[in-house]
Design an enzyme around this catalytic site. Sequence first.
Site, PDB file in Angstrom:
ATOM      1  N   ASN A   8     -10.021  24.408  60.108  1.00 59.21           N
ATOM      2  CA  ASN A   8      -9.769  24.286  58.667  1.00 59.21           C
ATOM      3  C   ASN A   8     -10.290  22.910  58.256  1.00 59.21           C
ATOM      4  OD1 ASN A   8      -8.782  24.171  56.089  1.00 59.21           O
ATOM      5  ND2 ASN A   8      -6.644  24.511  56.624  1.00 59.21           N
ATOM      6  N   ARG A  90     -11.380  28.868  58.314  1.00 56.57           N
ATOM      7  CA  ARG A  90     -10.842  29.096  56.976  1.00 56.57           C
ATOM      8  C   ARG A  90     -11.952  28.741  55.979  1.00 56.57           C
ATOM      9  NH1 ARG A  90      -5.376  26.655  54.309  1.00 56.57           N
ATOM     10  NH2 ARG A  90      -5.570  27.800  52.385  1.00 56.57           N
ATOM     11  N   HIS A 178      -5.018  31.249  48.494  1.00 57.02           N
ATOM     12  CA  HIS A 178      -3.899  31.330  49.444  1.00 57.02           C
ATOM     13  C   HIS A 178      -3.774  32.734  50.053  1.00 57.02           C
ATOM     14  CE1 HIS A 178      -1.942  27.745  47.192  1.00 57.02           C
ATOM     15  NE2 HIS A 178      -2.442  27.313  48.337  1.00 57.02           N
ATOM     16  N   HIS A 205       4.050  30.807  47.250  1.00 55.64           N
ATOM     17  CA  HIS A 205       3.529  29.839  48.231  1.00 55.64           C
ATOM     18  C   HIS A 205       3.641  28.463  47.589  1.00 55.64           C
ATOM     19  CE1 HIS A 205       0.594  28.448  51.419  1.00 55.64           C
ATOM     20  NE2 HIS A 205       0.548  27.467  50.532  1.00 55.64           N
ATOM     21  N   GLY A 209      -0.443  22.570  47.563  1.00 53.86           N
ATOM     22  CA  GLY A 209      -1.051  23.551  46.647  1.00 53.86           C
ATOM     23  C   GLY A 209      -0.002  24.632  46.425  1.00 53.86           C
ATOM     24  N   ARG A 238      -2.420  18.765  41.120  1.00 54.77           N
ATOM     25  CA  ARG A 238      -3.237  19.620  40.232  1.00 54.77           C
ATOM     26  C   ARG A 238      -2.395  20.103  39.053  1.00 54.77           C
ATOM     27  NH1 ARG A 238      -5.198  23.725  44.739  1.00 54.77           N
ATOM     28  NH2 ARG A 238      -4.518  22.256  46.343  1.00 54.77           N
ATOM     29  N   ARG A 282       9.839  15.794  48.102  1.00 56.55           N
ATOM     30  CA  ARG A 282      10.925  15.037  48.759  1.00 56.55           C
ATOM     31  C   ARG A 282      11.198  13.726  48.036  1.00 56.55           C
ATOM     32  NH1 ARG A 282       8.117  16.087  54.451  1.00 56.55           N
ATOM     33  NH2 ARG A 282       6.405  15.797  52.990  1.00 56.55           N
ATOM     34  N   GLY A 325       5.478  24.526  52.443  1.00 53.00           N
ATOM     35  CA  GLY A 325       6.298  23.319  52.636  1.00 53.00           C
ATOM     36  C   GLY A 325       7.573  23.250  51.821  1.00 53.00           C
ATOM     37  N   ILE A 326       7.471  23.455  50.516  1.00 57.49           N
ATOM     38  CA  ILE A 326       8.650  23.360  49.645  1.00 57.49           C
ATOM     39  C   ILE A 326       9.525  24.606  49.819  1.00 57.49           C
ATOM     40  CG2 ILE A 326       9.417  23.149  47.240  1.00 57.49           C
ATOM     41  CD1 ILE A 326       6.483  21.973  46.723  1.00 57.49           C
ATOM     42  N   GLY A 327       8.887  25.773  49.794  1.00 56.75           N
ATOM     43  CA  GLY A 327       9.634  27.032  49.884  1.00 56.75           C
ATOM     44  C   GLY A 327      10.378  27.191  51.200  1.00 56.75           C
ATOM     45  N   GLU A 376      -1.053  30.582  58.404  1.00 50.97           N
ATOM     46  CA  GLU A 376      -2.449  30.953  58.075  1.00 50.97           C
ATOM     47  C   GLU A 376      -3.340  30.900  59.307  1.00 50.97           C
ATOM     48  OE1 GLU A 376      -1.730  27.954  55.135  1.00 50.97           O
ATOM     49  OE2 GLU A 376      -2.908  29.055  53.666  1.00 50.97           O
TER      50      GLU A 376
HETATM   51  P1  AMP Z   1       2.349  22.300  52.609  1.00 47.82           P
HETATM   52  O1  AMP Z   1       1.153  22.048  51.732  1.00 47.82           O
HETATM   53  O2  AMP Z   1       2.716  23.722  52.705  1.00 47.82           O
HETATM   54  O3  AMP Z   1       2.217  21.623  53.962  1.00 47.82           O
HETATM   55  O4  AMP Z   1       3.579  21.570  51.879  1.00 47.82           O
HETATM   56  C1  AMP Z   1       3.614  20.171  51.742  1.00 47.82           C
HETATM   57  C2  AMP Z   1       4.615  19.802  50.668  1.00 47.82           C
HETATM   58  O5  AMP Z   1       5.881  20.401  50.952  1.00 47.82           O
HETATM   59  C3  AMP Z   1       4.910  18.299  50.593  1.00 47.82           C
HETATM   60  O6  AMP Z   1       3.988  17.644  49.756  1.00 47.82           O
HETATM   61  C4  AMP Z   1       6.306  18.253  50.030  1.00 47.82           C
HETATM   62  O7  AMP Z   1       6.223  18.190  48.610  1.00 47.82           O
HETATM   63  C5  AMP Z   1       6.907  19.578  50.406  1.00 47.82           C
HETATM   64  N1  AMP Z   1       8.002  19.486  51.390  1.00 47.82           N
HETATM   65  C6  AMP Z   1       7.919  19.455  52.733  1.00 47.82           C
HETATM   66  N2  AMP Z   1       9.139  19.353  53.290  1.00 47.82           N
HETATM   67  C7  AMP Z   1      10.029  19.322  52.263  1.00 47.82           C
HETATM   68  C8  AMP Z   1      11.453  19.206  52.159  1.00 47.82           C
HETATM   69  N3  AMP Z   1      12.239  19.131  53.241  1.00 47.82           N
HETATM   70  N4  AMP Z   1      11.981  19.183  50.925  1.00 47.82           N
HETATM   71  C9  AMP Z   1      11.219  19.259  49.820  1.00 47.82           C
HETATM   72  N5  AMP Z   1       9.868  19.372  49.861  1.00 47.82           N
HETATM   73  C10 AMP Z   1       9.288  19.394  51.051  1.00 47.82           C
END
Ligand code: AMP
Length: 390
Positions: A8, A90, A178, A205, A209, A238, A282, A325-327, A376
């Site tokens: 990736n 990817r 995605h 997602h 992003g 974004r 966070r 990450g957030i979900g 992914e």
């Molecule tokens: P990803 O792009 O899927 O790796 O998600 C990264 C984003 O997930 C980060 O920029 C954070 O904003 C969010 N994230 C990761 N861990 C947490 C957490 N424990 N609580 C809130 N947001 C999180």
Amino acid sequence: MDAILVVNAGSSSLKFEVFAIDGPLQRLVEGQMEGIGTTPKLRASGSDGRKLLEQGYPAVEVADLPGATRVVGAWLRETQGVSLAAVGHRVVHGGPDYDSPTRLDETVIERLERFVPLAPLHQPNNLAPIRAFYQRWPNLPQVACFDTSFHRAHSAVADHYAIPQRFHEQGVRRYGFHGLSYEYVSGRVGEIAPDLADGRVIIAHLGSGASMCAIQDGRSIESSMGFTALDGLPMGTRCGQIDPGVLLYLIAQEGMTAEQVQNLLYRDSGLKGLSGISNDVRDLLASDDPRAVFALEYFVYRIGLYAGTLAAALGGLDAFVFTAGIGENSAEMRARISAKLSWLGAKLDPAANAAGEPLISSPDSTIALLVVPTDEELMIARHTLDLIGR
Ligand code: AMP
């Protein structure tokens, strides 16, 4: 051992994972080369999190993505005993044509290069390692897995913008992105809750992003993203959905160039632009600054709006799934978003949510609320294995 390498590639980093294929697919190594062309550093760890390497390189040795590809390839071969059976990449854009992962050859690479204008920030980076492998090992099978292909079966009304048809014909379409994440997560939903396999499902997602996808019978029918990965939800940096009139204003009244508008919308907007504090949820959750509070309120509000839009596309809703990450990690954000879905009959089970269980809705909720970690890279490894016929 025989393995598949999953790649990736971004503008200054090359992320990779290695999967053994001697038995069932098994993740062995994950790593990334960061700081390409400036301060290159290769980090890698085993699937159990054990650190395997953290090493800096001179910028001249890892000046670009082909250089990074060479160094990573040599390290895997010489120190990890990996013999590559194939590489899965990817690739952000499969254009109008590619509706499934595709084995790469000279003709396919040339066609993918034609989609660079559709994704000028990402497609060239995705193609650079493909070219590098192809030139060095022309017989090594390579497979492109697209972020767009899972959405290619959208209906014509979902695929169009209301501008003259000739633009659609030249590729200005609502592609959605995605797709590898949605394909993986929707497959997992079918395994975790077989009664939802032919249901009406929204997957959110939510990472740096962010997008949402409406899934019916396991297939994508609508996405919050469109022609580019800018549309839809606000993201880390974004803007998400914006009136095109704002762009005309920026150009005509503010005198901004295309590059300035691009930087504003891709890098300085979203949670970062709204809060002026951070693009990371966070940091915003930890802050009591009113701008941080507002940025999160805006994010949750827009997710609620898109839930309504996608539920309308589906003609109802059976499940809402949190991923990325957030979900996957923030019980607090899941709770706030679930509250916005209460009009659809969603009721959260706070204890299950706090524990991060796969099912976080209460028994009397009319829709299921699920948390399903995405993968992914595993999806790419599976497609690659399928296409090389092993
Ligand atoms: P990803 O792009 O899927 O790796 O998600 C990264 C984003 O997930 C980060 O920029 C954070 O904003 C969010 N994230 C990761 N861990 C947490 C957490 N424990 N609580 C809130 N947001 C999180």
